[in-house]
Design an enzyme around this catalytic site. Structure first.
Site, PDB file in Angstrom:
ATOM      1  N   GLN A  23      -6.091   2.363  -3.821  1.00 34.21           N
ATOM      2  CA  GLN A  23      -6.117   1.051  -4.478  1.00 34.21           C
ATOM      3  C   GLN A  23      -6.625   1.200  -5.913  1.00 34.21           C
ATOM      4  OE1 GLN A  23      -4.943  -1.681  -3.216  1.00 34.21           O
ATOM      5  NE2 GLN A  23      -4.982  -1.468  -0.990  1.00 34.21           N
ATOM      6  N   ASP A  81      -0.740  -2.794   6.118  1.00 29.19           N
ATOM      7  CA  ASP A  81      -0.945  -2.819   4.659  1.00 29.19           C
ATOM      8  C   ASP A  81       0.244  -2.148   3.971  1.00 29.19           C
ATOM      9  OD1 ASP A  81      -1.953  -2.893   2.113  1.00 29.19           O
ATOM     10  OD2 ASP A  81      -3.597  -1.505   2.459  1.00 29.19           O
ATOM     11  N   CYS A 122      -0.324  -7.549 -19.226  1.00 30.60           N
ATOM     12  CA  CYS A 122      -1.300  -8.618 -18.986  1.00 30.60           C
ATOM     13  C   CYS A 122      -0.779  -9.976 -19.421  1.00 30.60           C
ATOM     14  CB  CYS A 122      -2.585  -8.328 -19.751  1.00 30.60           C
ATOM     15  SG  CYS A 122      -3.471  -6.904 -19.160  1.00 30.60           S
ATOM     16  N   CYS A 156       3.114  -6.158 -24.702  1.00 31.99           N
ATOM     17  CA  CYS A 156       3.139  -4.979 -23.825  1.00 31.99           C
ATOM     18  C   CYS A 156       3.648  -5.316 -22.432  1.00 31.99           C
ATOM     19  CB  CYS A 156       1.779  -4.289 -23.808  1.00 31.99           C
ATOM     20  SG  CYS A 156       1.007  -4.140 -22.227  1.00 31.99           S
ATOM     21  N   CYS A 208       0.152  -6.932  -1.042  1.00 36.21           N
ATOM     22  CA  CYS A 208       0.068  -7.099  -2.503  1.00 36.21           C
ATOM     23  C   CYS A 208       1.240  -7.936  -3.006  1.00 36.21           C
ATOM     24  CB  CYS A 208       0.043  -5.736  -3.197  1.00 36.21           C
ATOM     25  SG  CYS A 208       1.455  -4.728  -2.807  1.00 36.21           S
ATOM     26  N   TYR A 239       0.566   2.024   7.671  1.00 34.61           N
ATOM     27  CA  TYR A 239       0.644   2.230   6.221  1.00 34.61           C
ATOM     28  C   TYR A 239      -0.759   2.602   5.718  1.00 34.61           C
ATOM     29  CZ  TYR A 239       4.788  -0.679   7.120  1.00 34.61           C
ATOM     30  OH  TYR A 239       5.939  -1.210   7.628  1.00 34.61           O
ATOM     31  N   CYS A 247      -6.515  -0.031 -23.910  1.00 41.44           N
ATOM     32  CA  CYS A 247      -6.124  -0.970 -22.862  1.00 41.44           C
ATOM     33  C   CYS A 247      -7.404  -1.469 -22.200  1.00 41.44           C
ATOM     34  CB  CYS A 247      -5.194  -0.301 -21.858  1.00 41.44           C
ATOM     35  SG  CYS A 247      -4.805  -1.392 -20.490  1.00 41.44           S
TER      36      CYS A 247
HETATM   37  N1  SAH Z   1      -3.897   1.156   3.488  1.00 42.40           N
HETATM   38  C1  SAH Z   1      -3.912   2.044   2.357  1.00 42.40           C
HETATM   39  C2  SAH Z   1      -2.546   2.217   1.704  1.00 42.40           C
HETATM   40  C3  SAH Z   1      -1.786   0.972   1.394  1.00 42.40           C
HETATM   41  S1  SAH Z   1      -0.401   1.168   0.293  1.00 42.40           S
HETATM   42  C4  SAH Z   1      -4.955   1.638   1.351  1.00 42.40           C
HETATM   43  O1  SAH Z   1      -5.477   0.520   1.403  1.00 42.40           O
HETATM   44  O2  SAH Z   1      -5.277   2.444   0.489  1.00 42.40           O
HETATM   45  C5  SAH Z   1       0.953   1.346   1.343  1.00 42.40           C
HETATM   46  C6  SAH Z   1       1.093   2.729   1.939  1.00 42.40           C
HETATM   47  O3  SAH Z   1       2.254   2.706   2.776  1.00 42.40           O
HETATM   48  C7  SAH Z   1       1.306   3.863   0.937  1.00 42.40           C
HETATM   49  O4  SAH Z   1       0.377   4.880   1.173  1.00 42.40           O
HETATM   50  C8  SAH Z   1       2.736   4.350   1.245  1.00 42.40           C
HETATM   51  O5  SAH Z   1       2.892   5.732   1.055  1.00 42.40           O
HETATM   52  C9  SAH Z   1       2.892   3.976   2.702  1.00 42.40           C
HETATM   53  N2  SAH Z   1       4.259   3.783   3.213  1.00 42.40           N
HETATM   54  C10 SAH Z   1       5.341   3.342   2.541  1.00 42.40           C
HETATM   55  N3  SAH Z   1       6.401   3.233   3.363  1.00 42.40           N
HETATM   56  C11 SAH Z   1       5.974   3.613   4.602  1.00 42.40           C
HETATM   57  C12 SAH Z   1       6.608   3.705   5.876  1.00 42.40           C
HETATM   58  N4  SAH Z   1       7.895   3.385   6.035  1.00 42.40           N
HETATM   59  N5  SAH Z   1       5.870   4.104   6.930  1.00 42.40           N
HETATM   60  C13 SAH Z   1       4.552   4.441   6.770  1.00 42.40           C
HETATM   61  N6  SAH Z   1       3.900   4.375   5.577  1.00 42.40           N
HETATM   62  C14 SAH Z   1       4.598   3.967   4.513  1.00 42.40           C
END
Ligand code: SAH
Length: 460
Positions: free
Chosen positions: A289, A387, A87, A84, A414, A318, A165
């Site tokens: 997340q 993030d 994993c 798949c 990530c 972000y 899964c």
């Molecule tokens: N901090 C949050 C989201 C992290 S994921 C948490 O922990 O849940 C990364 C995020 O960045 C997503 O929500 C995505 O929509 C946003 N993102 C992507 N490109 C971006 C940009 N250019 N400016 C601002 N946010 C952005």
């Protein structure tokens, strides 16, 4: 399905020994001048391999027979884990997975940032199964007219049927089984990518961890949907734990799962879940997340590393639905957060209001443009949480942060390769204090990392 840059080599076998695991989670075998990547082969293992294909200058092989087996090889729960593609590590003992993830972070920093670092041991799960709260599967139909769903085989558009899964919330299987059965009796045609025909593209499920709430998103090619209301009624009857159903229309020929248009078919159109004691509303398009157990540990670590004081002005870049910023808000004076997806910002604003958190403001904008403007205004910022998605941040954003000169940066990532690149870029002004890998994605090669950085000349 063969792709243009996908070269099949004639079947021939050769012997090889696995000397390590690549950043994609494949066993690495050196054979003369060539390197081969082998799914499901672990360090120290030897055996007979056969060439599979070459792609983008890399050679891939598969296991024919093993002559030496790693002590870390285990019997997987999932019998299709090697086909798949989800994993790569179900056959690899969990402690060995965690060691690999720490090494992966170290290696990416060595290769990309040219930095010799010692990450902390990777934080793992006590029970690394059934953790995913977001499940999305494409649908297809077999020769007997039965619907099935699964994952795309690696680098192809072929769906490998998945019955159970073991990394997904257990409620997902019940929903998917019901959609398969009901889809057939309601004559719902799965989408056929090559012809651009059919209706049902994907089913996306979001399951709350701490509340009895489950969202089902039916992603369709067209807005029209035969017996839509009856289908939804029958689905809820089979799975009474579903609290909302949304139809998302995606008419485009694309790999992106969700389209623009959405229609709420049942319930409020969102679910709620609790994280670090705060209630969050999550709608279909918002990022959240995927591993709620480890997310709490990730955020605790991020907050701890921020060393917040009640005087601090915090910037959450972000920010998604505002999770990190809202957890930080209880430890500082003020939080400013920016996120590009408008639905997520709407969720974030409502989340702050409903939790009575008054010291956080959310803006819908590109993080880099927003930070450049903040730097121009010489806004005071003490701590920045970053993030970004897998591709990482960019120089515009990082330059603006250097201008703002917060005392600390907590970078949650990530993707270790882009983290290493961005930390190297920041290192003219910031010292890397610690790297904490966190296992958000057990049984896959992916790893989340919290990097803590401190301003070299402290401004405080
Ligand atoms: N901090 C949050 C989201 C992290 S994921 C948490 O922990 O849940 C990364 C995020 O960045 C997503 O929500 C995505 O929509 C946003 N993102 C992507 N490109 C971006 C940009 N250019 N400016 C601002 N946010 C952005």
């Amino acid at each position: 399905m063969a792709k243009k840059n996908f070269k099949h080599i004639t079947q021939e076998t050769f012997r090889g020994t696995c000397v390590g695991i690549s950043s994609e989670g494949k066993g690495v075998v050196k054979c003369g001048p060539d390197t081969y990547f082998v799914t499901g082969l672990f360090p120290g293992e030897e055996g007979e391999l056969s060439f599979d294909y070459a792609r983008a200058g890399q050679r891939f092989a598969r296991i024919v027979r093993l002559s030496k087996v790693s002590p870390d090889r285990i019997e997987p729960l999932c019998k299709i884990c090697s086909s798949c593609g989800g994993c790569a590590f179900q056959q690899y003992a969990y402690p060995a997975q965690l060691l690999y993830k720490r090494e992966k972070v170290k290696e990416q920093f060595r290769k990309i940032a040219k930095m010799d670092v010692e990450p902390l041991p990777c934080l793992g799960m006590e029970d690394p199964y059934y953790y995913r709260n977001k499940i999305q599967m494409p649908f297809a139909k077999d020769s007997r007219g039965n619907l099935y769903c699964g994952f795309y085989k690696e680098k192809t558009h072929v769906i490998v049927p998945v019955d159970t899964c073991y990394i997904e919330d257990e409620r997902a299987k019940r929903v998917l089984d019901a959609v398969k059965r009901l889809g057939k009796s309601f004559h719902i045609e799965p989408y056929q990518e090559d012809r651009g025909e059919g209706l049902l593209r994907h089913v996306l499920i979001r399951a709350a961890k701490h509340k009895e709430q489950v969202m089902v998103v039916l992603v369709t090619r067209k807005d029209t949907f035969p017996s839509r209301n009856n289908f939804v009624k029958a689905l809820i009857k089979e799975c009474p734990f579903i609290t909302t159903v949304v139809q998302n229309v995606n008419p485009r020929h694309t790999n992106v799962i969700l389209g623009e248009f959405e229609r709420v078919l049942y319930g409020p159109g969102f679910i709620e879940d609790t994280l670090c004691g705060i209630n969050f509303r999550i709608s279909a398009k918002s990022f959240y997340q995927v591993n709620p157990v480890m997310t709490e540990r990730l955020y605790q670590k991020a907050i701890e590393e921020a060393k917040l004081t009640s005087e601090d002005v915090v910037f959450d870049a972000y920010s998604g639905i505002g999770t990190i910023g809202m957890v930080a808000a209880g430890h500082c004076k003020e939080v400013i957060a920016v996120e590009i997806v408008k639905e997520a910002v709407m969720d974030a604003k409502r989340n702050a209001k409903e939790n009575g958190i008054g010291n956080v403001s959310f803006y819908c904008d590109d993080a880099s443009s927003f930070m450049v403007r903040m730097a121009e205004r010489k806004q005071r910022v003490d701590v920045v949480f970053l993030d970004p998605p897998r591709k990482g941040s960019n120089q515009r954003c990082l330059d603006a942060i250097c201008k703002l000169a917060p005392s600390r940066i907590v970078y949650v990532s990530c993707e270790p390769s882009t983290l290493a690149r961005d930390v190297a870029y920041l290192s003219k002004k910031y010292r890397l204090e610690s790297l904490q890998p966190v296992d958000m994605f057990p049984h896959t090669p992916h790893v989340e990392t919290v990097a803590s950085l401190e301003l070299k000349q402290k401004a405080r």
